[in-house]
Design a protein around this motif. Structure first.
Motif, PDB file in Angstrom:
ATOM      1  N   VAL A 175       5.930   6.792  20.099  1.00 49.61           N
ATOM      2  CA  VAL A 175       4.838   7.347  19.304  1.00 49.61           C
ATOM      3  C   VAL A 175       3.735   6.305  19.154  1.00 49.61           C
ATOM      4  O   VAL A 175       4.011   5.107  19.049  1.00 49.61           O
ATOM      5  CB  VAL A 175       5.354   7.791  17.919  1.00 49.61           C
ATOM      6  N   ILE A 176       2.486   6.742  19.180  1.00 46.89           N
ATOM      7  CA  ILE A 176       1.358   5.851  18.924  1.00 46.89           C
ATOM      8  C   ILE A 176       0.872   6.102  17.497  1.00 46.89           C
ATOM      9  O   ILE A 176       0.314   7.155  17.197  1.00 46.89           O
ATOM     10  CB  ILE A 176       0.213   6.073  19.921  1.00 46.89           C
ATOM     11  N   ASP A 177       1.144   5.163  16.640  1.00 43.90           N
ATOM     12  CA  ASP A 177       0.658   5.185  15.246  1.00 43.90           C
ATOM     13  C   ASP A 177       0.110   3.798  14.985  1.00 43.90           C
ATOM     14  O   ASP A 177       0.747   2.966  14.340  1.00 43.90           O
ATOM     15  CB  ASP A 177       1.795   5.552  14.291  1.00 43.90           C
ATOM     16  N   PHE A 178      -1.077   3.539  15.493  1.00 39.26           N
ATOM     17  CA  PHE A 178      -1.597   2.189  15.616  1.00 39.26           C
ATOM     18  C   PHE A 178      -1.597   1.425  14.300  1.00 39.26           C
ATOM     19  O   PHE A 178      -1.128   0.297  14.219  1.00 39.26           O
ATOM     20  CB  PHE A 178      -3.008   2.220  16.200  1.00 39.26           C
ATOM     21  N   ALA A 179      -2.146   2.008  13.239  1.00 39.63           N
ATOM     22  CA  ALA A 179      -2.239   1.299  11.961  1.00 39.63           C
ATOM     23  C   ALA A 179      -1.520   2.010  10.831  1.00 39.63           C
ATOM     24  O   ALA A 179      -1.548   1.525   9.701  1.00 39.63           O
ATOM     25  CB  ALA A 179      -3.705   1.066  11.588  1.00 39.63           C
ATOM     26  N   GLY A 180      -0.885   3.166  11.093  1.00 35.10           N
ATOM     27  CA  GLY A 180       0.016   3.692  10.085  1.00 35.10           C
ATOM     28  C   GLY A 180      -0.335   4.986   9.385  1.00 35.10           C
ATOM     29  O   GLY A 180      -0.013   5.139   8.212  1.00 35.10           O
ATOM     30  N   SER A 181      -0.982   5.950  10.056  1.00 31.82           N
ATOM     31  CA  SER A 181      -1.173   7.257   9.425  1.00 31.82           C
ATOM     32  C   SER A 181       0.159   7.841   8.990  1.00 31.82           C
ATOM     33  O   SER A 181       0.283   8.429   7.914  1.00 31.82           O
ATOM     34  CB  SER A 181      -1.856   8.234  10.397  1.00 31.82           C
ATOM     35  N   GLY A 182       1.172   7.668   9.854  1.00 30.48           N
ATOM     36  CA  GLY A 182       2.504   8.152   9.522  1.00 30.48           C
ATOM     37  C   GLY A 182       3.350   7.115   8.827  1.00 30.48           C
ATOM     38  O   GLY A 182       3.960   7.379   7.791  1.00 30.48           O
ATOM     39  N   VAL A 183       3.385   5.913   9.391  1.00 30.22           N
ATOM     40  CA  VAL A 183       4.266   4.861   8.873  1.00 30.22           C
ATOM     41  C   VAL A 183       3.953   4.530   7.423  1.00 30.22           C
ATOM     42  O   VAL A 183       4.861   4.407   6.585  1.00 30.22           O
ATOM     43  CB  VAL A 183       4.155   3.593   9.754  1.00 30.22           C
ATOM     44  N   VAL A 184       2.694   4.394   7.098  1.00 27.90           N
ATOM     45  CA  VAL A 184       2.289   4.018   5.738  1.00 27.90           C
ATOM     46  C   VAL A 184       1.943   5.240   4.894  1.00 27.90           C
ATOM     47  O   VAL A 184       2.542   5.482   3.841  1.00 27.90           O
ATOM     48  CB  VAL A 184       1.091   3.046   5.767  1.00 27.90           C
ATOM     49  N   HIS A 185       0.991   6.032   5.363  1.00 30.67           N
ATOM     50  CA  HIS A 185       0.411   7.071   4.510  1.00 30.67           C
ATOM     51  C   HIS A 185       1.298   8.306   4.386  1.00 30.67           C
ATOM     52  O   HIS A 185       1.462   8.843   3.278  1.00 30.67           O
ATOM     53  CB  HIS A 185      -0.980   7.425   5.016  1.00 30.67           C
ATOM     54  N   LEU A 186       1.855   8.784   5.482  1.00 34.18           N
ATOM     55  CA  LEU A 186       2.769   9.922   5.375  1.00 34.18           C
ATOM     56  C   LEU A 186       4.000   9.543   4.566  1.00 34.18           C
ATOM     57  O   LEU A 186       4.520  10.356   3.785  1.00 34.18           O
ATOM     58  CB  LEU A 186       3.177  10.397   6.768  1.00 34.18           C
ATOM     59  N   THR A 187       4.464   8.308   4.720  1.00 36.22           N
ATOM     60  CA  THR A 187       5.597   7.836   3.928  1.00 36.22           C
ATOM     61  C   THR A 187       5.288   7.882   2.437  1.00 36.22           C
ATOM     62  O   THR A 187       6.031   8.455   1.638  1.00 36.22           O
ATOM     63  CB  THR A 187       5.977   6.410   4.340  1.00 36.22           C
ATOM     64  N   GLY A 188       4.166   7.284   2.034  1.00 34.74           N
ATOM     65  CA  GLY A 188       3.795   7.287   0.625  1.00 34.74           C
ATOM     66  C   GLY A 188       3.498   8.680   0.104  1.00 34.74           C
ATOM     67  O   GLY A 188       3.898   9.041  -1.012  1.00 34.74           O
ATOM     68  N   GLY A 189       2.800   9.487   0.900  1.00 39.71           N
ATOM     69  CA  GLY A 189       2.455  10.832   0.471  1.00 39.71           C
ATOM     70  C   GLY A 189       3.660  11.735   0.319  1.00 39.71           C
ATOM     71  O   GLY A 189       3.746  12.529  -0.636  1.00 39.71           O
ATOM     72  N   THR A 190       4.618  11.633   1.240  1.00 39.68           N
ATOM     73  CA  THR A 190       5.826  12.454   1.154  1.00 39.68           C
ATOM     74  C   THR A 190       6.670  12.057  -0.046  1.00 39.68           C
ATOM     75  O   THR A 190       7.184  12.917  -0.776  1.00 39.68           O
ATOM     76  CB  THR A 190       6.648  12.323   2.449  1.00 39.68           C
ATOM     77  N   ALA A 191       6.833  10.765  -0.262  1.00 38.00           N
ATOM     78  CA  ALA A 191       7.590  10.305  -1.432  1.00 38.00           C
ATOM     79  C   ALA A 191       6.905  10.756  -2.719  1.00 38.00           C
ATOM     80  O   ALA A 191       7.567  11.170  -3.686  1.00 38.00           O
ATOM     81  CB  ALA A 191       7.721   8.787  -1.407  1.00 38.00           C
ATOM     82  N   GLY A 192       5.573  10.693  -2.755  1.00 42.99           N
ATOM     83  CA  GLY A 192       4.845  11.147  -3.919  1.00 42.99           C
ATOM     84  C   GLY A 192       5.021  12.633  -4.173  1.00 42.99           C
ATOM     85  O   GLY A 192       5.152  13.079  -5.326  1.00 42.99           O
ATOM     86  N   LEU A 193       5.035  13.423  -3.114  1.00 42.76           N
ATOM     87  CA  LEU A 193       5.249  14.864  -3.255  1.00 42.76           C
ATOM     88  C   LEU A 193       6.621  15.153  -3.854  1.00 42.76           C
ATOM     89  O   LEU A 193       6.741  15.988  -4.774  1.00 42.76           O
ATOM     90  CB  LEU A 193       5.112  15.547  -1.899  1.00 42.76           C
ATOM     91  N   CYS A 194       7.632  14.483  -3.364  1.00 43.29           N
ATOM     92  CA  CYS A 194       8.980  14.677  -3.905  1.00 43.29           C
ATOM     93  C   CYS A 194       9.015  14.330  -5.392  1.00 43.29           C
ATOM     94  O   CYS A 194       9.619  15.052  -6.203  1.00 43.29           O
ATOM     95  CB  CYS A 194       9.974  13.813  -3.134  1.00 43.29           C
ATOM     96  N   GLY A 195       8.368  13.235  -5.758  1.00 40.11           N
ATOM     97  CA  GLY A 195       8.336  12.845  -7.155  1.00 40.11           C
ATOM     98  C   GLY A 195       7.598  13.841  -8.021  1.00 40.11           C
ATOM     99  O   GLY A 195       8.049  14.183  -9.120  1.00 40.11           O
ATOM    100  N   ALA A 196       6.452  14.343  -7.525  1.00 43.07           N
ATOM    101  CA  ALA A 196       5.663  15.296  -8.303  1.00 43.07           C
ATOM    102  C   ALA A 196       6.414  16.608  -8.526  1.00 43.07           C
ATOM    103  O   ALA A 196       6.316  17.209  -9.601  1.00 43.07           O
ATOM    104  CB  ALA A 196       4.332  15.562  -7.590  1.00 43.07           C
ATOM    105  N   ALA A 231       0.823  -1.202   0.000  1.00 47.69           N
ATOM    106  CA  ALA A 231       0.000   0.000   0.000  1.00 47.69           C
ATOM    107  C   ALA A 231       0.861   1.257   0.000  1.00 47.69           C
ATOM    108  O   ALA A 231       0.565   2.233  -0.708  1.00 47.69           O
ATOM    109  CB  ALA A 231      -0.933  -0.005   1.210  1.00 47.69           C
ATOM    110  N   ALA A 232       1.939   1.266   0.784  1.00 50.06           N
ATOM    111  CA  ALA A 232       2.818   2.433   0.834  1.00 50.06           C
ATOM    112  C   ALA A 232       3.425   2.725  -0.528  1.00 50.06           C
ATOM    113  O   ALA A 232       3.534   3.884  -0.944  1.00 50.06           O
ATOM    114  CB  ALA A 232       3.919   2.213   1.872  1.00 50.06           C
ATOM    115  N   ALA A 233       3.826   1.673  -1.244  1.00 55.38           N
ATOM    116  CA  ALA A 233       4.415   1.867  -2.574  1.00 55.38           C
ATOM    117  C   ALA A 233       3.385   2.345  -3.583  1.00 55.38           C
ATOM    118  O   ALA A 233       3.683   3.165  -4.461  1.00 55.38           O
ATOM    119  CB  ALA A 233       5.051   0.565  -3.050  1.00 55.38           C
ATOM    120  N   THR A 234       2.159   1.863  -3.456  1.00 52.00           N
ATOM    121  CA  THR A 234       1.115   2.220  -4.414  1.00 52.00           C
ATOM    122  C   THR A 234       0.732   3.691  -4.328  1.00 52.00           C
ATOM    123  O   THR A 234       0.388   4.319  -5.335  1.00 52.00           O
ATOM    124  CB  THR A 234      -0.121   1.336  -4.186  1.00 52.00           C
ATOM    125  N   ILE A 235       0.772   4.260  -3.132  1.00 51.18           N
ATOM    126  CA  ILE A 235       0.368   5.653  -2.939  1.00 51.18           C
ATOM    127  C   ILE A 235       1.175   6.589  -3.830  1.00 51.18           C
ATOM    128  O   ILE A 235       0.644   7.559  -4.400  1.00 51.18           O
ATOM    129  CB  ILE A 235       0.522   6.042  -1.458  1.00 51.18           C
TER     130      ILE A 235
END
Length: 500
Positions: free
Chosen positions: A220-241, A164-168
Motif C-alpha cells: 500500500v502507498i500511504d506516504f505520510a499517513g492518511s490511513g496510518v495516522v488519521h484513519l487510525t485516530g478517526g476510527t478510534a475516536g468514532l468508537c469512543g464517541a 498526532a494519532a493520539a490527539t485526534i
C-alpha cells in the motif's frame, strides 16, 4: 515510510563520455577505488572569509528531518487551539490539559516500546524483535548505529506522528470524558494500536509495506499517513464517541424517550479555531514533505517540491468547496451565513485527503482529491448527526472518513512515474506496470489500498471498542452529569479558563 519517489531511469555509464574503457578488470577496479577515495575525502576547510562550506549529505538530511519534525510537533499547538475553540468555554482547560498529557505520555511510551514495535525487525505483523540492531527499546542501541544522530532524529520525528494519532481521538469524546480514560486510550494507542499499523505499512518487513518485495499486491502507498495516522485516530475516536454517548444538550430529548434532532452547541472561540487551522496547515508541510525523510538523496528535492504544491492545492480546494456547500445549505433554509468552522474543517479535510498521495500525484489530481474530500467530509459529518453520534470536533468526518478517501485516492490517481521507489534511493518498480492508479490503467494498487483500509479499520475498531467498553463498564469513562453540566474546568481544573 519510503524516502524516495521518482521516475524510472537507467543507471549512468561507469565511464565519462569519450573516455576509453579499462582494458582489464584490474584497471577497472583501480579506477573504482580511486573514485571511492575521492568521494570519501572531504574537501579542505574553507579559507577565512569564504562563503563556501562543506556540508555532508548526512548532515543535510538530519537538518531537514529536524526542521520537519519541529513543524509536526508544533501541530500539537494547532490541535490545542482548534479543539479548545471548538468546545464550550467551560471545557477549555480540560481539552488543553489533555493535549499536554498526550505529548508527555506518548513521548515516554514511544521511547520505551512504541518505536521498537513499529520498526525493529520482527515479522510481517509486528516488530520489536529481540536482538535487533540498533535496538529502539529505550533507544538503547542508537549510540552504536551507523549514524547515531540521524537515528535519534528519526525516532523523534516518528514520535511526533504518534502523538498526532493520539490527539485526534480526544476531539471526538471531548467535554464528557474522565481524565483517566484519556490517559488509558493514549497508552493503548501509543504502545500497540498505532505502532502495529506503522509496522504493517512503513517498516521493511510489514505485510502491507511497499518496500517489502513480498507485500500483498505490491504493498500500500500511504506516504505520510492518511490511513496510518488519521484513519487510525478517526476510527478510534468514532468508537469512543459511540460508546460514551452524546453530550447533554446536543440532541433534543423526546417525551417518549430517545433522541431527536441535533441542537446547536457551537464552539466558543472562532478565533482559536482559525488560529489552530492555520497552525495545522503550516505543520502539514512538515508532516507531508518531511515524510520524504531525506533531502540530499538525488531526486528528493523534486519530490518535496511536488509534495508542497499538492498539499496546498488539496487544502485550498477543499476549504473553498466546504464553505460553498455549507453556504448553499444555509441558502436553501432561507438564510446565508458564511460559517468559519465549515472552511476550517474543509481545509483540514483536504490536508488529510492528500496525505497518502502527496508524493505520487500530479497537481491536478491533488486538487481533485481535495475537491472530493470536501464532499466526503460533509457527508460523513451529516451521517454522524443522523445516527445521533456526537463528535464535537468532527474528528471522524475529517480524519477518519477523509483518511479513508485519501488512501483510496492513491489507487485512483497514483501516477505510474511516481509510484516507483527504493529504500536505498534508487528508482525502480516493485510490482510491474499494473502498480498504478486505475486512471492510468493500473489494477493491483487499488486492490492493495482497499484491503489495507479494511484491515486497518478492523484492527483499530476491535481494540478501541474493547478498550472503551471496558472503561465504561468500570465506571471511569464518563464524568457525572453534574460535573458535565457545571463544566470540566470548574469541576476538575480549579475554575474557568477565562478570568475577566
Amino acid at each position: 515510510r519510503r524516502p524516495h519517489f521518482g521516475t524510472h531511469s537507467s543507471p549512468p555509464p561507469l565511464h565519462s563520455k569519450g573516455a576509453p574503457m579499462a582494458d582489464t578488470t584490474q584497471e577497472l577496479l583501480q579506477r573504482i577505488e580511486a573514485l571511492e577515495r575521492r568521494l570519501n575525502t572531504p574537501p579542505p576547510p574553507a579559507s577565512p572569509g569564504s562563503s563556501f562550506a562543506y556540508v555532508p549529505a548526512s548532515t543535510g538530511d538530519s537538518f531537514f528531518l529536524l526542521c520537519s519534525g519541529l513543524m509536526v510537533f508544533f501541530m500539537q499547538c494547532g490541535f490545542g487551539m482548534l479543539e479548545s475553540g471548538s468546545v464550550t468555554s467551560r471545557s477549555t482547560q480540560a481539552i488543553l490539559l489533555k493535549n499536554l498529557l498526550d505529548a508527555c505520555i506518548s513521548g515516554l511510551l514511544w521511547w520505551m516500546v512504541g518505536h521498537a514495535v513499529a520498526f525493529d525487525g520482527g515479522n510481517g505483523f509486528i516488530g520489536g524483535e529481540v536482538g535487533f540492531s540498533p535496538s529502539s527499546f529505550f533507544t538503547a542501541g542508537y549510540r552504536n548505529a551507523d549514524d547515531p544522530g540521524y537515528s535519534y532524529l528519526l525516532w523523534w520525528f516518528q514520535w511526533t506522528f504518534a502523538a498526532a494519532a493520539a490527539t485526534i481521538v480526544s476531539g471526538a469524546v471531548a467535554e464528557r470524558t474522565h481524565l483517566l480514560a484519556y490517559l488509558s486510550y493514549t497508552v493503548l494507542i501509543t504502545i500497540l494500536i498505532y505502532p502495529v499499523i506503522v509496522h504493517w505499512v512503513w517498516s521493511a518487513e510489514g505485510w502491507l509495506s511497499a518496500s517489502n518485495a513480498d507485500a500483498f499486491q505490491g504493498g500500500v502507498i500511504d506516504f505520510a499517513g492518511s490511513g496510518v495516522v488519521h484513519l487510525t485516530g478517526g476510527t478510534a475516536g468514532l468508537c469512543g464517541a459511540v460508546i460514551i454517548g452524546p453530550r447533554n444538550g446536543r440532541f433534543q430529548k423526546l417525551p417518549e424517550g430517545g433522541l431527536g434532532v441535533p441542537l446547536p452547541m457551537p464552539g466558543h472561540a472562532p478565533v482559536l479555531q482559525v488560529l489552530g487551522t492555520f497552525i495545522l496547515w503550516l505543520g502539514w508541510y512538515g508532516f507531508n514533505a518531511g515524510s520524504q525523510l531525506r533531502i540530499a538523496t538525488p531526486g528528493a528535492s523534486e519530490v518535496i517540491g511536488r509534495i508542497v504544491v499538492n498539499t496546498t492545492l488539496s487544502a485550498a480546494g477543499s476549504g473553498l468547496v466546504s464553505l460553498a456547500i455549507a453556504t448553499l445549505g444555509q441558502w436553501r433554509r432561507g438564510t446565508v451565513n458564511y460559517e468559519v468552522p465549515a472552511i476550517c474543517n474543509g481545509i483540514l479535510a483536504g490536508l488529510v485527503s492528500i496525505t497518502a498521495g502527496c508524493a505520487c500525484m500530479l497537481p491536478w489530481a491533488a486538487f481533485l482529491t481535495g475537491f472530493i474530500g470536501a464532499f466526503v467530509y460533509y457527508g460523513a459529518s451529516k451521517l454522524m448527526l443522523k445516527l445521533k453520534i456526537d463528535d464535537p470536533l468532527d474528528a471522524f468526518a475529517v480524519h477518519g472518513a477523509c483518511g479513508f478517501w485519501g488512501v483510496l485516492a492513491v489507487g485512483v490517481f497514483g501516477h505510474p512515474e511516481f509510484v516507483g521507489f527504493g529504500w536505498d534511493g534508487e528508482n525502480g518498480d516493485v510490482a510491474g506496470d499494473e502498480y498504478a492508479g486505475f486512471l492510468y490503467g493500473g489494477s493491483t494498487l487499488f486492490g492493495a489500498q482497499l484491503v489495507a483500509l479494511i484491515i486497518e479499520i478492523a484492527w483499530v475498531a476491535s481494540l478501541s471498542t474493547a478498550m472503551f467498553f471496558a472503561l465504561k463498564m468500570s465506571g471511569i469513562l464518563r464524568v457525572s452529569e453534574e460535573v458535565e453540566m457545571a463544566g470540566m474546568d470548574v469541576s476538575k481544573h480549579g475554575g474557568s479558563a477565562y478570568n475577566h
